[in-house]
Enzyme design. Structure first.
Site, short mmCIF file in Angstrom:
data_model
loop_
_atom_site.label_atom_id
_atom_site.label_comp_id
_atom_site.label_asym_id
_atom_site.label_seq_id
_atom_site.Cartn_x
_atom_site.Cartn_y
_atom_site.Cartn_z
CG ASN A 1 -33.46 -6.66 8.77
OD1 ASN A 1 -33.98 -7.12 7.63
ND2 ASN A 1 -32.33 -7.70 8.82
CG HIS B 1 -28.92 -2.67 12.37
ND1 HIS B 1 -29.54 -2.41 13.68
CD2 HIS B 1 -28.87 -3.32 11.54
CE1 HIS B 1 -30.43 -3.54 13.76
NE2 HIS B 1 -30.18 -4.82 13.28
CG MET B 2 -28.42 0.28 5.71
SD MET B 2 -28.02 2.24 4.35
CE MET B 2 -29.56 2.33 4.37
NE ARG C 1 -13.86 -5.25 7.72
CZ ARG C 1 -14.15 -4.91 6.89
NH1 ARG C 1 -15.40 -5.42 5.88
NH2 ARG C 1 -13.49 -4.22 5.77
CB VAL D 1 -29.37 -4.64 17.00
CG1 VAL D 1 -28.65 -3.72 18.31
CG2 VAL D 1 -28.37 -6.19 17.38
P1 AMP Z 1 -30.22 -7.43 12.88
O1 AMP Z 1 -30.50 -8.39 12.77
O2 AMP Z 1 -30.88 -6.08 11.28
O3 AMP Z 1 -30.94 -6.79 14.00
O4 AMP Z 1 -29.05 -6.83 13.06
C1 AMP Z 1 -27.92 -6.93 13.53
C2 AMP Z 1 -27.03 -7.27 13.18
O5 AMP Z 1 -25.80 -6.97 14.56
C3 AMP Z 1 -26.86 -8.94 12.71
O6 AMP Z 1 -26.05 -8.78 11.88
C4 AMP Z 1 -25.04 -8.94 13.66
O7 AMP Z 1 -24.62 -9.98 13.91
C5 AMP Z 1 -24.87 -7.68 14.65
N1 AMP Z 1 -23.93 -7.70 15.53
C6 AMP Z 1 -24.47 -8.27 16.79
N2 AMP Z 1 -23.45 -7.71 17.91
C7 AMP Z 1 -22.58 -6.57 17.17
C8 AMP Z 1 -21.38 -6.54 17.96
N3 AMP Z 1 -21.00 -6.48 19.18
N4 AMP Z 1 -20.85 -5.71 16.63
C9 AMP Z 1 -20.56 -6.12 15.28
N5 AMP Z 1 -21.98 -6.57 15.08
C10 AMP Z 1 -22.99 -6.86 15.80
#
Ligand code: AMP
Ligand code: ZN
Length: 113
Positions: free
Chosen positions: A86, A99-100, A28, A95
């Protein structure tokens, strides 16, 4: 190893893991923007979509397949959902570990970006 998602894979940062196999895990999102907001990642540290080779196509196919299964399990398959990857700064990637996003559970914006 300062990648937050690699730390989740290694079990060093807690997360609500909903699915895992040899290739990927799903958990999640910590900051959900929809009632269902899951993140599906490869265990391997691949920085972004742009780093994937043709040979890695089965991996992205597997990610989509698991996302579809999780959408069913979350009860959002019938209503509809959105998968988002993204890529890079202008693509909104925060990040740097591929990731999807699986988003659903409400009517999502008609705008994409
Ligand atoms: P993006 O902006 O596509 O790089 O999405 C990164 C996503 O990772 C964001 O929606 C964050 O809320 C999520 N995220 C960052 N750290 C964590 C974590 N420790 N556990 C779960 N989700 C995370
Ligand atoms: Zn990583």
């Amino acid at each position: 190893m300062d990648c937050i998602f690699c730390q989740i894979v290694a079990g060093k940062v807690p997360s609500e893991i909903l699915y895992q196999d040899e290739e990927l895990i799903a958990f999640r999102d910590i900051n959900p923007i929809a009632p269902t907001h899951l993140v599906i990642i490869p265990r391997e540290h691949i920085p972004s979509l742009a780093d994937l080779s043709e040979a890695q196509s089965p991996l992205t196919g597997h990610m989509v397949n698991i996302a579809n299964q999780l959408a069913k399990r979350e009860g959002i398959a019938e209503g509809g959902y959105r998968l988002v990857i993204n890529c890079g700064e202008e693509g909104g990637q925060a990040v740097p570990h591929l990731h999807m996003h699986l988003l659903g559970g409400r009517k999502l914006s008609d705008k994409l970006g």
